[in-house]
Design a protein around this motif. Structure first.
Motif, PDB file in Angstrom:
ATOM      1  N   LYS A  87      91.258  59.765 152.216  1.00 32.42           N
ATOM      2  CA  LYS A  87      92.357  59.086 152.905  1.00 32.42           C
ATOM      3  C   LYS A  87      92.656  57.680 152.388  1.00 32.42           C
ATOM      4  CE  LYS A  87      92.274  61.708 157.176  1.00 32.42           C
ATOM      5  NZ  LYS A  87      92.292  61.682 158.643  1.00 32.42           N
ATOM      6  N   GLY A  88      92.142  57.319 151.271  1.00 30.35           N
ATOM      7  CA  GLY A  88      92.606  56.064 150.708  1.00 30.35           C
ATOM      8  C   GLY A  88      91.472  55.099 150.450  1.00 30.35           C
ATOM      9  N   PRO A  89      91.847  53.931 149.910  1.00 32.69           N
ATOM     10  CA  PRO A  89      93.202  53.443 149.646  1.00 32.69           C
ATOM     11  C   PRO A  89      93.778  54.038 148.368  1.00 32.69           C
ATOM     12  CG  PRO A  89      91.614  51.834 148.911  1.00 32.69           C
ATOM     13  CD  PRO A  89      90.816  52.933 149.555  1.00 32.69           C
ATOM     14  N   LEU A 130     102.901  58.140 136.427  1.00 33.37           N
ATOM     15  CA  LEU A 130     101.570  57.916 135.847  1.00 33.37           C
ATOM     16  C   LEU A 130     101.354  56.444 135.492  1.00 33.37           C
ATOM     17  CD1 LEU A 130     101.339  61.077 133.573  1.00 33.37           C
ATOM     18  CD2 LEU A 130     100.100  60.666 135.707  1.00 33.37           C
ATOM     19  N   SER A 131     102.441  55.747 135.129  1.00 36.61           N
ATOM     20  CA  SER A 131     102.319  54.332 134.771  1.00 36.61           C
ATOM     21  C   SER A 131     101.912  53.472 135.958  1.00 36.61           C
ATOM     22  CB  SER A 131     103.630  53.819 134.181  1.00 36.61           C
ATOM     23  OG  SER A 131     104.637  53.705 135.188  1.00 36.61           O
ATOM     24  N   GLN A 132     102.123  54.002 137.178  1.00 39.09           N
ATOM     25  CA  GLN A 132     101.729  53.267 138.384  1.00 39.09           C
ATOM     26  C   GLN A 132     100.277  53.533 138.773  1.00 39.09           C
ATOM     27  OE1 GLN A 132     104.956  53.038 141.524  1.00 39.09           O
ATOM     28  NE2 GLN A 132     105.775  54.721 140.290  1.00 39.09           N
ATOM     29  N   HIS A 133      99.586  54.320 137.966  1.00 37.02           N
ATOM     30  CA  HIS A 133      98.164  54.599 138.137  1.00 37.02           C
ATOM     31  C   HIS A 133      97.823  55.080 139.543  1.00 37.02           C
ATOM     32  CE1 HIS A 133      97.714  52.713 134.253  1.00 37.02           C
ATOM     33  NE2 HIS A 133      98.242  51.588 134.708  1.00 37.02           N
ATOM     34  N   PRO A 134      98.306  56.269 139.910  1.00 37.45           N
ATOM     35  CA  PRO A 134      97.937  56.803 141.225  1.00 37.45           C
ATOM     36  C   PRO A 134      96.423  56.907 141.368  1.00 37.45           C
ATOM     37  CG  PRO A 134      98.847  58.532 139.805  1.00 37.45           C
ATOM     38  CD  PRO A 134      99.106  57.228 139.125  1.00 37.45           C
ATOM     39  N   ALA A 135      95.947  56.669 142.589  1.00 36.25           N
ATOM     40  CA  ALA A 135      94.503  56.706 142.817  1.00 36.25           C
ATOM     41  C   ALA A 135      93.938  58.106 142.688  1.00 36.25           C
ATOM     42  CB  ALA A 135      94.189  56.144 144.199  1.00 36.25           C
ATOM     43  N   VAL A 136      94.764  59.098 143.072  1.00 34.76           N
ATOM     44  CA  VAL A 136      94.327  60.498 143.032  1.00 34.76           C
ATOM     45  C   VAL A 136      95.456  61.348 142.456  1.00 34.76           C
ATOM     46  CG1 VAL A 136      93.396  62.444 144.334  1.00 34.76           C
ATOM     47  CG2 VAL A 136      92.949  60.111 145.114  1.00 34.76           C
ATOM     48  N   LYS A 144      90.331  61.466 140.174  1.00 35.37           N
ATOM     49  CA  LYS A 144      90.344  60.157 140.808  1.00 35.37           C
ATOM     50  C   LYS A 144      90.248  59.060 139.742  1.00 35.37           C
ATOM     51  CE  LYS A 144      88.763  61.404 145.400  1.00 35.37           C
ATOM     52  NZ  LYS A 144      87.873  61.092 146.540  1.00 35.37           N
ATOM     53  N   SER A 145      90.991  58.003 140.003  1.00 34.90           N
ATOM     54  CA  SER A 145      91.040  56.896 139.048  1.00 34.90           C
ATOM     55  C   SER A 145      89.682  56.200 138.952  1.00 34.90           C
ATOM     56  CB  SER A 145      92.110  55.895 139.482  1.00 34.90           C
ATOM     57  OG  SER A 145      92.097  54.752 138.640  1.00 34.90           O
ATOM     58  N   ALA A 162      92.623  62.174 130.957  1.00 38.06           N
ATOM     59  CA  ALA A 162      91.496  61.889 130.058  1.00 38.06           C
ATOM     60  C   ALA A 162      91.294  60.399 129.853  1.00 38.06           C
ATOM     61  CB  ALA A 162      91.722  62.585 128.718  1.00 38.06           C
ATOM     62  N   ASP A 163      92.220  59.594 130.341  1.00 39.95           N
ATOM     63  CA  ASP A 163      92.158  58.147 130.147  1.00 39.95           C
ATOM     64  C   ASP A 163      92.220  57.444 131.496  1.00 39.95           C
ATOM     65  OD1 ASP A 163      92.213  55.587 129.188  1.00 39.95           O
ATOM     66  OD2 ASP A 163      94.319  55.648 128.600  1.00 39.95           O
ATOM     67  N   GLY A 164      91.071  57.095 132.023  1.00 42.28           N
ATOM     68  CA  GLY A 164      91.033  56.348 133.278  1.00 42.28           C
ATOM     69  C   GLY A 164      90.881  57.196 134.523  1.00 42.28           C
ATOM     70  N   TYR A 165      90.579  58.473 134.354  1.00 41.36           N
ATOM     71  CA  TYR A 165      90.386  59.359 135.512  1.00 41.36           C
ATOM     72  C   TYR A 165      89.143  60.210 135.304  1.00 41.36           C
ATOM     73  CZ  TYR A 165      95.017  58.220 137.320  1.00 41.36           C
ATOM     74  OH  TYR A 165      96.100  57.552 137.838  1.00 41.36           O
ATOM     75  N   ARG A 166      88.546  60.621 136.403  1.00 39.85           N
ATOM     76  CA  ARG A 166      87.431  61.554 136.349  1.00 39.85           C
ATOM     77  C   ARG A 166      87.745  62.760 137.233  1.00 39.85           C
ATOM     78  NH1 ARG A 166      84.392  61.369 141.064  1.00 39.85           N
ATOM     79  NH2 ARG A 166      84.864  59.581 142.426  1.00 39.85           N
TER      80      ARG A 166
END
Length: 477
Positions: free
Chosen positions: A372-374, A425-431, A474-475, A454-458
């Protein structure tokens, strides 16, 4: 086997029968937030409206605003109570529509098959994608009311009832525009009746203008509101222009969808045609025949053909089928066998769809994995109900995943699909949520999002949802 109907059945007894059948027929769907992707989005939009969002402006789609206003009612209860609320509304609408079908069958002289006709309507919904809260589940009730008002207008020679019928048809247009064919036919029927009564060209023209005005008033009011807030262009494009820019589905897919719909509808439509053919004809039964033809034509001219597009045909078809379902030989043997067969088939369909799309338990696990965030959520492909369940913000007004990822929507939504995906994607969503590649998806869109992961997420989770495995990224930033 006992008969399903008797000519002397009481109204209260019939209502209880229809309610019991509807509850049993739809019980497998109760509380499931992922019954159908359309309903997930309608609920999301209704929920967003309580937060100040405007359909077409802040949340984009082609459906009329009336549908979203309708869903805003249950969405006010939040998640998950709102899911039960919209399904309860759908249940009430189904039972009321079935009751009106039975009443109209009685009116036309087919009382012995009236309750069976109402039951047939309820059961056939499960076969045609109407097991939840699809738009026709709600507006079919209004169309039945309009048809009833037309018959009363003919019988009592009251223009006001004709105007009421077209007002109801106008409300239907603000739930689904494809009902326009039936609405036009209803209007023409009323004009023919007026000409027979008055033989006055002036009266005919004035009445015709009045019918047009009341039928278009709800749409005009919606357009006026959007014009008043400076969003006329957004309203015009979403409601009337974008559909002409959508790319056609492959011919084989279209043919398959149409064939499936025809196969499901053919038994009840055949009974309707036989019933109308064998019955002694009068003006009211002629109206039913005209209505059945209009409903069929209305479905055929609007592509692509999904199963729930055929739901409006059930209204005149089930009503007319009462003529056969109530015949003495049928009541004792064939009618019970047919309805029980359809009931069983409907439950098999619901179980199959739950296996395919998932259920409340799987959705709860997926929602928990998203959290549920953030941070904001981007459902590239998957359930839009996740936005509501997790209370995470969205990063685009194009919420329906297919609007950005499906090939047929290229150039038809008012935005370049790849540009919008890149912007999100440029806004880097958390999930980020992704389902496996699907038929009709643009491979380059899927690859673009997958590369970004593949860049900045797992990969935080891979969970089952129906017959698919959903990936939750997730970021790490």
């Amino acid at each position: 086997m006992p008969s399903f109907d008797r000519p002397t059945i009481s109204a209260n007894h019939r209502l209880l029968i229809l309610l019991a059948v509807a509850v049993l027929a739809r019980a497998l769907t109760f509380g499931n937030p992922v019954v159908h992707v359309d309903e997930e989005f309608y609920f999301f939009t209704g929920h967003s409206m309580w937060q100040g969002a405007w359909p077409f402006v802040d949340v984009w789609d082609r459906k009329p605003v009336g549908l979203f206003l309708l869903y805003a009612i249950p969405a006010a209860f939040g998640f998950p109570a709102g899911i039960w609320a919209y399904q309860a509304m759908a249940l009430a609408s189904v039972v009321a529509t079935a009751w009106l079908i039975a009443r109209m069958a009685e009116r036309l002289g087919w009382g012995a098959g009236a309750t069976a006709a109402g039951i047939a309507y309820i059961l056939w919904l499960d076969l045609l994608g109407g097991q939840g809260g699809q738009a026709p589940v709600f507006y079919n009730l209004l169309m039945m009311g309009a048809a009833w008002a037309i018959l009363e207008s003919d019988r009592r020679k009251l223009r006001s009832l004709g105007l009421a019928a077209m007002a109801l048809a106008g409300l239907v247009l603000q739930i689904k525009y494809s009902a326009v064919v039936e609405g036009m036919v209803f209007g023409l029927w009323l004009l023919v009746a007026e000409w027979r009564r008055s033989r006055s060209p002036v009266a005919l023209i004035l009445y015709g203008l009045a019918l047009v005005v009341v039928s278009l008033l709800p749409t005009a009011m919606a357009a006026g509101v959007y014009a008043a807030i400076g969003q006329w262009d957004a309203f015009l494009y979403a409601n009337f222009l974008s559909i002409f820019h959508r790319n056609p589905d492959p011919l084989a897919e279209l043919a398959g969808n149409l064939g499936q719909m025809v196969l499901i509808l053919s038994p009840i439509v055949t009974l309707a045609v036989l019933g109308l053919k064998r019955a002694e004809r009068d003006r009211e039964r002629n109206f039913l025949a005209v209505w059945l033809s209009a409903a069929i034509i209305g479905v055929l001219i609007f592509r692509p053909w999904f199963d729930h597009y055929g739901l409006p045909i059930l209204l005149p078809a089930c009503t007319a089928a009462a003529a056969m379902l109530g015949r003495e030989a049928w009541r004792q043997r064939y009618t019970p066998a047919l309805l029980l067969t359809v009931a069983l088939a409907g439950q098999i369909v619901l179980l199959s769809l739950r296996h395919e799309r998932g259920d409340a338990t799987e959705f709860a696990a997926l929602s928990q994995a998203v959290g549920k965030g953030p941070g904001c959520l981007y459902v590239y492909s998957g359930s839009t109900m996740l936005y509501v369940a997790t209370r995470r913000c969205a990063l685009s007004r194009w919420i329906v995943p297919a609007h950005l990822s499906r090939a047929r929507e290229a150039g038809a939504t008012g935005v370049d699909q790849d540009v919008e995906i890149t912007r999100i994607l440029s806004q880097h969503p958390a999930v980020v949520v992704m389902r496996p590649p699907y038929n009709g998806e643009r491979p380059e869109a899927h690859a673009r999002v997958l590369a970004a992961m593949a860049d900045g997420y797992r990969l935080a989770a891979k969970l089952p949802m129906g017959n698919e495995t959903i990936s939750v990224y997730k970021s790490t930033r």
